[in-house]
Design a protein around this motif. Structure first.
Motif, PDB file in Angstrom:
ATOM      1  N   PRO A   1       0.736  -1.107   0.261  1.00 44.67           N
ATOM      2  CA  PRO A   1      -0.150  -0.007   0.016  1.00 44.67           C
ATOM      3  C   PRO A   1       0.867   1.177  -0.034  1.00 44.67           C
ATOM      4  O   PRO A   1       0.527   2.433  -0.571  1.00 44.67           O
ATOM      5  CB  PRO A   1      -0.846  -0.127   1.342  1.00 44.67           C
TER       6      PRO A   1
ATOM      7  N   TYR B   1       1.603   2.336  -3.505  1.00 47.05           N
ATOM      8  CA  TYR B   1       0.590   3.057  -4.281  1.00 47.05           C
ATOM      9  C   TYR B   1       0.272   4.363  -3.862  1.00 47.05           C
ATOM     10  O   TYR B   1      -0.159   5.272  -4.481  1.00 47.05           O
ATOM     11  CB  TYR B   1      -0.585   2.085  -4.467  1.00 47.05           C
TER      12      TYR B   1
ATOM     13  N   THR C   1      -7.103   4.233  -4.422  1.00 48.45           N
ATOM     14  CA  THR C   1      -8.175   3.155  -3.987  1.00 48.45           C
ATOM     15  C   THR C   1      -7.364   1.976  -3.821  1.00 48.45           C
ATOM     16  O   THR C   1      -7.904   1.241  -2.859  1.00 48.45           O
ATOM     17  CB  THR C   1      -8.967   3.031  -5.187  1.00 48.45           C
ATOM     18  N   THR C   2      -6.330   1.782  -4.547  1.00 51.02           N
ATOM     19  CA  THR C   2      -5.685   0.309  -4.363  1.00 51.02           C
ATOM     20  C   THR C   2      -4.905   0.320  -3.096  1.00 51.02           C
ATOM     21  O   THR C   2      -4.900  -0.564  -2.270  1.00 51.02           O
ATOM     22  CB  THR C   2      -4.738   0.013  -5.571  1.00 51.02           C
TER      23      THR C   2
ATOM     24  N   LEU D   1      -5.657   1.925  -0.566  1.00 51.98           N
ATOM     25  CA  LEU D   1      -6.733   1.776   0.804  1.00 51.98           C
ATOM     26  C   LEU D   1      -7.383   0.353   0.934  1.00 51.98           C
ATOM     27  O   LEU D   1      -7.911   0.021   1.827  1.00 51.98           O
ATOM     28  CB  LEU D   1      -8.063   2.795   0.408  1.00 51.98           C
ATOM     29  N   GLN D   2      -7.479  -0.201  -0.442  1.00 45.69           N
ATOM     30  CA  GLN D   2      -7.887  -1.813  -0.318  1.00 45.69           C
ATOM     31  C   GLN D   2      -7.050  -2.643   0.604  1.00 45.69           C
ATOM     32  O   GLN D   2      -7.221  -3.368   1.187  1.00 45.69           O
ATOM     33  CB  GLN D   2      -8.053  -2.174  -1.690  1.00 45.69           C
ATOM     34  N   LEU D   3      -5.695  -2.208   0.196  1.00 45.43           N
ATOM     35  CA  LEU D   3      -4.622  -3.071   0.698  1.00 45.43           C
ATOM     36  C   LEU D   3      -4.445  -2.576   2.136  1.00 45.43           C
ATOM     37  O   LEU D   3      -4.055  -3.501   3.112  1.00 45.43           O
ATOM     38  CB  LEU D   3      -3.309  -2.711  -0.001  1.00 45.43           C
ATOM     39  N   ASP D   4      -4.716  -1.348   2.781  1.00 44.34           N
ATOM     40  CA  ASP D   4      -4.635  -1.019   3.947  1.00 44.34           C
ATOM     41  C   ASP D   4      -5.680   0.208   4.254  1.00 44.34           C
ATOM     42  O   ASP D   4      -5.538   1.363   4.092  1.00 44.34           O
ATOM     43  CB  ASP D   4      -3.156  -0.184   4.026  1.00 44.34           C
ATOM     44  N   PRO D   5      -6.730  -0.280   4.888  1.00 42.13           N
ATOM     45  CA  PRO D   5      -7.733   0.723   5.060  1.00 42.13           C
ATOM     46  C   PRO D   5      -7.426   2.006   5.974  1.00 42.13           C
ATOM     47  O   PRO D   5      -8.205   2.782   6.281  1.00 42.13           O
ATOM     48  CB  PRO D   5      -8.792  -0.280   5.868  1.00 42.13           C
TER      49      PRO D   5
ATOM     50  N   SER E   1      -4.369   7.963   1.528  1.00 42.13           N
ATOM     51  CA  SER E   1      -5.440   7.703   0.631  1.00 42.13           C
ATOM     52  C   SER E   1      -6.741   8.204   1.142  1.00 42.13           C
ATOM     53  O   SER E   1      -7.394   8.690   0.144  1.00 42.13           O
ATOM     54  CB  SER E   1      -5.371   6.110   0.712  1.00 42.13           C
ATOM     55  N   ARG E   2      -6.828   8.173   2.377  1.00 44.09           N
ATOM     56  CA  ARG E   2      -8.421   8.441   2.773  1.00 44.09           C
ATOM     57  C   ARG E   2      -8.366  10.153   2.551  1.00 44.09           C
ATOM     58  O   ARG E   2      -9.291  10.728   2.307  1.00 44.09           O
ATOM     59  CB  ARG E   2      -8.347   8.374   4.250  1.00 44.09           C
TER      60      ARG E   2
END
Length: 290
Positions: free
Chosen positions: A128, A131, A155-156, A158-162, A167-168
């Motif tokens: 993450p 990305y 988005t990728t 955040l998918q890997l690390d919420p 990313s947020r």
């Protein structure tokens, strides 16, 4: 001498990368960055002490940069050449990307991070952090606009690390820009909960959430509470020039010149060692009629 320290920092960064790289790329998700940080501190601490106590920095400068070219770009060029000899190693590309960002070249930084992502993917790995760094470099290269490619990268991540903070934040910007307030607010509120109250990002998020809430018909923000929160934050984190200016202006806009003058005095005390900021505060005082 400044170039000497710059060279050492760049060399130390590369060395640290090769020391902690295996930890970052292969370690457990929760512990890898802690171990990586310890490795970096060890390399910088021990390497710096030995080098500057026993080494010959001037000789290193001449050896690395030559007699004619001593620029940061030349040093990064040498790093780029070294990385291209080992194109399958994602660590080298990531280090190169960070170096380009240091040199204020976000487009080349984005290219390097993209190569790092590809190299990691060839190893069957997705990180993450890579990305997220790629998305930030793309965003910086477009003066803050979150492009579709940058949004896909965030988005990728955040998918890997919420919990990825960048990313947020940037996905919140992208959604706010297209009028998708609920998603933007969800992202920013979750990030706000994970941000220390004395961090500059905290105040930025509070402002953005309040503005977006008011615009979206979710009720007007409590301005008084926001100003009180900013004043409280500055008590624990006074080294925030922009924060002081915002507080002074807020009191003035609310018509409370007594508090504005008091905040101005506190700001001058906090910025006593910053002549540039003292001048800015004087200008603020004049413009607000304090």
């Amino acid at each position: 001498m400044a170039l000497t320290y710059l060279i050492f920092a760049l060399v130390a960064l590369i060395a640290a990368g090769f020391v902690v790289g295996p930890v970052v790329l292969r370690g457990a998700p929760r512990g890898r960055w802690l171990l990586a940080g310890a490795g970096v501190l060890f390399v910088l601490g021990v390497g710096g002490a030995v080098y500057f106590d026993l080494g010959q920095p001037a000789l290193a400068t001449r050896t690395l940069a030559g007699d004619k070219d001593e620029s940061l770009n030349a040093l990064i060029g040498r790093l780029a050449a070294a990385v291209r000899k080992h194109p399958a190693d994602p660590r080298g590309w990531a280090l190169l990307g960070q170096s380009y960002l240091t040199a204020h070249d976000p487009q080349e930084a984005a290219n390097a991070f993209a190569r790092s992502i590809d190299a990691a993917g060839a190893m069957g790995q997705r990180y993450p952090e890579l990305y997220s760094a790629y998305g930030e470099a793309l965003t910086e290269s477009t003066a803050g606009a979150v492009t579709p490619d940058a949004e896909a990268a965030f988005t990728t991540a955040l998918q890997l690390d919420p919990k990825d903070k960048a990313s947020r934040y940037f996905l919140g910007l992208a959604n706010a820009a297209r009028g998708n307030a609920p998603v933007a607010l969800q992202l920013w509120k979750s990030l706000l909960a994970d941000t220390p109250p004395n961090a500059p990002l905290h105040a930025d998020l509070v402002d953005r959430i309040a503005q977006l809430t008011a615009r979206g018909g979710g009720g007007a923000p409590d301005i008084g509470a926001m100003v009180a929160g900013l004043a409280e934050r500055l008590k624990t984190n006074p080294n925030d020039p922009q924060g002081w200016q915002r507080l002074i202006r807020a009191y003035a806009v609310l018509g409370d010149k007594a508090k504005a003058r008091a905040a101005l005095g506190d700001a001058r005390h906090a910025m006593a060692g910053r002549p540039d900021m003292l001048s800015a505060l004087d200008a603020e005082k004049t413009s607000l009629g304090l």
